[in-house]
Design a protein around this motif. Structure first.
Motif, PDB file in Angstrom:
ATOM      1  N   ASP A 169      -8.773   8.541  -6.332  1.00 29.09           N
ATOM      2  CA  ASP A 169      -7.605   8.332  -5.235  1.00 29.09           C
ATOM      3  C   ASP A 169      -7.658   6.636  -5.126  1.00 29.09           C
ATOM      4  OD1 ASP A 169      -6.885  11.006  -4.787  1.00 29.09           O
ATOM      5  OD2 ASP A 169      -8.791  11.408  -3.894  1.00 29.09           O
ATOM      6  N   SER A 174      -6.155   4.289   4.991  1.00 32.50           N
ATOM      7  CA  SER A 174      -6.240   4.645   3.646  1.00 32.50           C
ATOM      8  C   SER A 174      -5.361   3.514   3.015  1.00 32.50           C
ATOM      9  CB  SER A 174      -5.294   6.043   3.307  1.00 32.50           C
ATOM     10  OG  SER A 174      -6.120   7.148   3.710  1.00 32.50           O
ATOM     11  N   GLN A 175      -5.766   2.345   3.350  1.00 33.86           N
ATOM     12  CA  GLN A 175      -5.005   0.866   2.669  1.00 33.86           C
ATOM     13  C   GLN A 175      -6.183   0.111   2.199  1.00 33.86           C
ATOM     14  OE1 GLN A 175      -2.513  -0.690   5.825  1.00 33.86           O
ATOM     15  NE2 GLN A 175      -0.794   0.748   5.118  1.00 33.86           N
ATOM     16  N   ASN A 215       0.829  -1.371   0.086  1.00 27.11           N
ATOM     17  CA  ASN A 215      -0.094   0.022   0.077  1.00 27.11           C
ATOM     18  C   ASN A 215       0.532   1.163   0.004  1.00 27.11           C
ATOM     19  OD1 ASN A 215      -3.148  -0.243   0.385  1.00 27.11           O
ATOM     20  ND2 ASN A 215      -2.328  -1.912   1.398  1.00 27.11           N
ATOM     21  N   ALA A 216       0.440   2.150  -0.761  1.00 24.56           N
ATOM     22  CA  ALA A 216       1.291   3.368  -0.664  1.00 24.56           C
ATOM     23  C   ALA A 216       1.115   4.164   0.578  1.00 24.56           C
ATOM     24  CB  ALA A 216       0.850   4.402  -1.935  1.00 24.56           C
ATOM     25  N   ASN A 217       0.165   3.964   1.097  1.00 23.38           N
ATOM     26  CA  ASN A 217      -0.130   4.835   2.142  1.00 23.38           C
ATOM     27  C   ASN A 217       0.113   3.841   3.574  1.00 23.38           C
ATOM     28  OD1 ASN A 217      -1.096   6.708   4.425  1.00 23.38           O
ATOM     29  ND2 ASN A 217      -2.418   7.804   2.768  1.00 23.38           N
ATOM     30  N   HIS A 275      -3.438   2.228  -3.666  1.00 25.32           N
ATOM     31  CA  HIS A 275      -3.896   3.485  -3.327  1.00 25.32           C
ATOM     32  C   HIS A 275      -5.168   3.506  -2.969  1.00 25.32           C
ATOM     33  CE1 HIS A 275       0.119   5.367  -5.047  1.00 25.32           C
ATOM     34  NE2 HIS A 275      -0.137   4.351  -5.736  1.00 25.32           N
ATOM     35  N   LYS A 306      -8.323   6.024  -0.724  1.00 24.58           N
ATOM     36  CA  LYS A 306      -8.708   7.179  -0.035  1.00 24.58           C
ATOM     37  C   LYS A 306     -10.277   7.039   0.145  1.00 24.58           C
ATOM     38  CE  LYS A 306      -7.929  12.002   0.850  1.00 24.58           C
ATOM     39  NZ  LYS A 306      -7.427  13.451   0.117  1.00 24.58           N
ATOM     40  N   THR A 315      -4.698   0.896  -8.400  1.00 17.60           N
ATOM     41  CA  THR A 315      -3.732   0.157  -8.088  1.00 17.60           C
ATOM     42  C   THR A 315      -2.739   0.350  -9.196  1.00 17.60           C
ATOM     43  OG1 THR A 315      -2.978  -2.086  -7.359  1.00 17.60           O
ATOM     44  CG2 THR A 315      -4.843  -2.003  -9.112  1.00 17.60           C
TER      45      THR A 315
END
Lengths: 602, 212
Positions: free
Chosen positions: A464, A101-102, A94-96, A485, A487, A467
């Protein structure tokens, strides 16, 4: 043609399908019944639901009373093997770093995929669900409407067997007469909620689930589904005759050895194998879709997990049904001079617009249920639900979110789990941790007196949630993995706030004592992205090749012999569970594919 | 699935040593748990046979010592004793389940292990201090007196850790009990039986909630 190994792979097939779940199963069924030679690859092992599903085992007959562990993440007796949010050797990122936010990604590496432990809730998307942009000015309209898919919903429901009633509810479509099987009687909690929930504006009706409540019409249905095709009719008739109706015990998530409920093998793959037109290759982890100089797909490269060796399967067409995110991963990993951004990605939209059901839940103790006369209400999973009926009130978005949500029940005197006395001391108003005779009395009094609702609602795509390939990490076979990503937008959070308030109101209308504080932070109440296991999108269908990956037939714009049969083409998530729609879309796609094959268009 | 090795339980000699240690550790009750080795066994893996009928000890070794098992059995039966119609917790294998739980290689159960082992030691120490005998050798009334001290809500400050043990042990005992076929019947669960038809709630259930 049977279940094979790489050594017995044929030189070429008409169609190569990646994935054996709802979409892959339906595609294999539709194509092979029409004489098309198909290879289906599955990353997991073969699985025999008749001999391997634990239907009547008690929790005490499983390690740790069947509790969830990292090896069996839905519990020991859940019909899932080599499955989970985290699978050794198969990471994703996950970016976050913020868990809110995953995205969590469930994989199910076994023949039949997620259909083995699916909840079997089979609701049709309604007309509004296909046109969110028209209705709300948000998201994207699907390039097809309800009327395009309705005949396929009819066919899928007749094939797999769905119980339910037709209620005339706006945007929760009825099925034509004769399609649905009779709905089971409601349980006492469901009836009680139906009576008292009306005060909170809840209309409670029979749910639709893919469970046989009586034998299927093995004479009539095959003729309707396969007119003029005597062989297909015979095979389907024989297949239907092997399915027993529900015996009203055990949780459907355990799998169904008597074949009363739908899973891909029971309903799709067995008759497809009977045609002699299907080869199934298990333990084959597909790495990429290969492409010829003409830009058309030539087949797939796979890794045989039993030997670690790489192989290649050729086909005139390729269908991706690996699950929405796995299909996206395959596209992004299929790069070439012709397709440097990944296959079918000239729009740059592969991996974009992922959605999941917007979900939260709340439960209560219902004093009226205390001391309920003993009776057996195992039944067949949930029998009732609360459809969304507030379209008029929310037409202009007065609730702060587009779409709506339905509520699913948890109620009843279910098989006790390890947590069966959880919360008993406070519920009993006890000043001590109960034990001895008093514990027995209170446990008996409160058993089955819980009722909860889980909401599942509309999610429209946003910029937002998407992937891409992780720039560094690879899995145990050296295949680049996905990075997510995620959100939530205000729409999802507003919806969850509404869900929580509405469920509370509903539970209180039942006299319920609600656990959990009022008006919780929706960021805490919302279920994490992906955890409903309804993720769709990533190769969305549209009218315009510049803004979508697939055309209205789930056919890649850029590669005309490449098709999608899983949730990847969904342009949004409805307030309905996606599996029935995956099957209807897959059948429709397969009909189109048949026609393209016949007309030599591929 | 491979047949697991038979599970040697801790020898009598080791048990005696443990018991001596536990008694000696009266002044520093937490010292005794450091003697308990952490489980090193493996779990059942991602593809176990689901239809096999397992019992505790089939997949990983049970690790409670004999004195710990005696205390476990006594506490289980204090929490759910036999009555006119229901078997005691020990008759339904609940102590074996507790042993399986604290011996589990998985993280959720492993996290319970220190609390439960510490609590078992505490119980015996408290029993020895009060009555000069291990917990299992006390009369029902004596056992109940100890348990009552731990069952108070909210727990007394001096019993905070032991009370946390008691609550967790109670939950596991009740859960372990009611998830057996016989235990579930005592709760009023009468399902898990194949039926020819589903008839919905009987009239007495509908009357109970005022629907008829």
């Amino acid at each position: 043609m049977p279940v094979i190994t790489p050594d017995t792979l044929q030189d070429s097939y008409d169609v190569v399908i990646v994935g054996s779940g709802a979409g892959g199963g339906q595609t294999a069924y539709t194509l092979t019944m029409e004489g098309v030679k198909v290879l289906l690859l599955e990353a997991g092992r073969s699985f025999d639901v008749q001999s391997e599903a634990a239907m009547l085992q008690w929790p005490s007959q499983a390690p740790l009373r069947g509790e969830r562990t990292p090896d069996k993440q839905y519990g020991f007796h859940d019909c899932s093997i080599h499955s989970g949010w985290e699978i050794p050797g198969e990471p994703y990122t996950n970016a976050n770093a913020d868990p809110g936010s995953q995205f969590k990604w469930w994989r199910q590496r076994m023949m039949g995929g997620r259909t083995n432990h699916w909840g079997r809730i089979s609701l049709r998307n309604g007309p509004f669900d296909f046109k969110p942009h028209t209705r709300w000015g948000l998201g994207f309209d699907w390039p097809i409407g309800y009327d395009d898919l309705a005949p396929y919903y009819d066919k899928v429901e007749m094939l797999i067997g769905v119980f339910g009633t037709s209620e005339g509810i706006e945007n929760s479509p009825d099925s034509p007469p004769g399609v649905l099987l009779p709905a089971p009687k409601l349980r006492v909690g469901e009836l009680y909620a139906r009576k008292h929930g009306a005060r909170a504006g809840a209309r409670i009706v029979s749910i639709h689930r893919a469970v046989l409540t009586q034998p299927q019409d093995a004479e009539g249905i095959p003729q309707k589904l396969h007119p003029g095709n005597a062989k297909a009719q015979r095979i389907l008739r024989e297949s239907m005759a092997t399915r027993a109706p529900c015996f009203w015990a055990t949780d459907c998530h355990r799998g169904c050895a008597i074949r009363a409920n739908y899973d891909s093998q029971t309903v799709h793959l067995r008759p497809a194998l009977q045609t002699g037109n299907l080869d199934i290759l298990p333990n084959a982890m597909v790495r990429e879709v290969t492409v010829g100089k003409d830009g058309k797909a030539t087949g797939v490269t796979f890794i045989d997990k039993t030997t670690g060796r790489e192989g290649h399967a050729r086909g005139r067409a390729v269908v991706l049904a690996a699950s929405a995110m796995e299909s996206v991963r395959l596209l992004l990993n299929s790069t070439s001079n012709l397709f440097p951004q990944g296959l079918a990605n000239s729009s740059g939209k592969v991996g974009k617009y992922i959605t999941d059901s917007v979900s939260s839940s709340l439960g209560a103790h219902i004093p009226a249920f205390e001391g309920m006369p003993v009776h057996n209400e195992d039944g067949a999973g949930p029998h009732a639900y609360v459809p969304w009926t507030r379209h008029a009130q929310n037409r202009k978005g007065a609730f702060g979110f587009p779409g709506g949500y339905h509520l699913e029940f948890t109620t009843g005197r279910q098989m006790p789990s390890l947590q069966v006395v959880s919360g008993i001391d406070s519920r009993a108003g006890s000043a001590t941790v109960l034990f001895g005779r008093k514990l027995r009395e209170e446990a008996r009094r409160f058993y089955g007196a819980q009722l909860g609702f889980g909401a599942q609602g509309t999610m429209l795509p946003n910029d937002d949630c998407y992937t891409e390939l992780d720039p560094v990490l690879k899995d145990q076979w050296g295949i680049p993995v996905l990075r997510f990503h995620w959100k939530w937008s205000d729409f999802e959070l507003n919806q969850v706030r509404h869900q929580q308030a509405h469920i509370r109101e509903l539970l209180e209308a039942l006299g319920g004592k609600v656990s959990g504080k009022a008006d919780p932070d929706p960021r805490d109440a919302i279920r994490q992205g992906g955890t409903v296991i309804h993720e769709v999108g990533g190769a969305i269908m549209g009218h315009d090749p510049a803004s979508s990956v697939s055309n209205p037939w789930s056919q890649a714009w850029d590669v005309k012999n490449l098709f999608f049969a899983d949730g990847a083409p969904f342009a949004s998530t409805a307030d309905k569970n996606p599996t029935l729609t995956i099957m209807a879309l897959a059948w429709r796609m397969a009909d189109h594919l048949l026609s393209e094959l016949k007309h030599q268009n591929l | 699935m491979a047949k697991p090795d038979p599970l040697p339980r801790i020898s009598r000699r080791a048990s005696l040593q443990w018991m001596l240690g536990a008694t000696a550790a009266l002044a520093t009750p937490e010292a005794s748990l450091h003697a308990a080795p952490p489980p090193t066994a493996k779990g059942y893996g991602p593809d176990p046979s689901m239809v096999t009928l397992y019992k505790p000890g089939d997949v990983w070794p049970l690790t409670l010592s004999e004195p710990q098992r005696r205390t476990t059995r006594a506490l289980c039966d204090l929490i759910l004793p036999a009555d006119e119609t229901s078997p005691a917790a020990s008759a339904l294998g609940v102590p074996d389940f507790i042993d399986e739980w604290i011996s589990s290689p998985y993280p959720a159960q492993a996290a319970d292990r220190p609390l439960l082992l510490e609590g078992l030691a505490w119980l015996d120490e408290d029993a020895v201090r009060r009555c000069g005998k291990p917990f299992a050798d006390l009369t029902a009334g004596q056992q109940e007196a100890i348990a009552n001290d731990l069952a108070t809500l909210p727990p007394a400050p001096e019993h905070k850790r032991a009370a946390a043990f008691f609550k967790r042990f109670r939950d596991l005992t009740a859960g372990g009990y009611y998830t057996t076929p016989e235990g579930s019947r005592t709760l009023g669960y009468v399902g898990n039986l194949p039926l020819a038809s589903f008839e919905g709630p009987p009239p007495e259930a509908l009357r109970h909630v005022g629907l008829i």
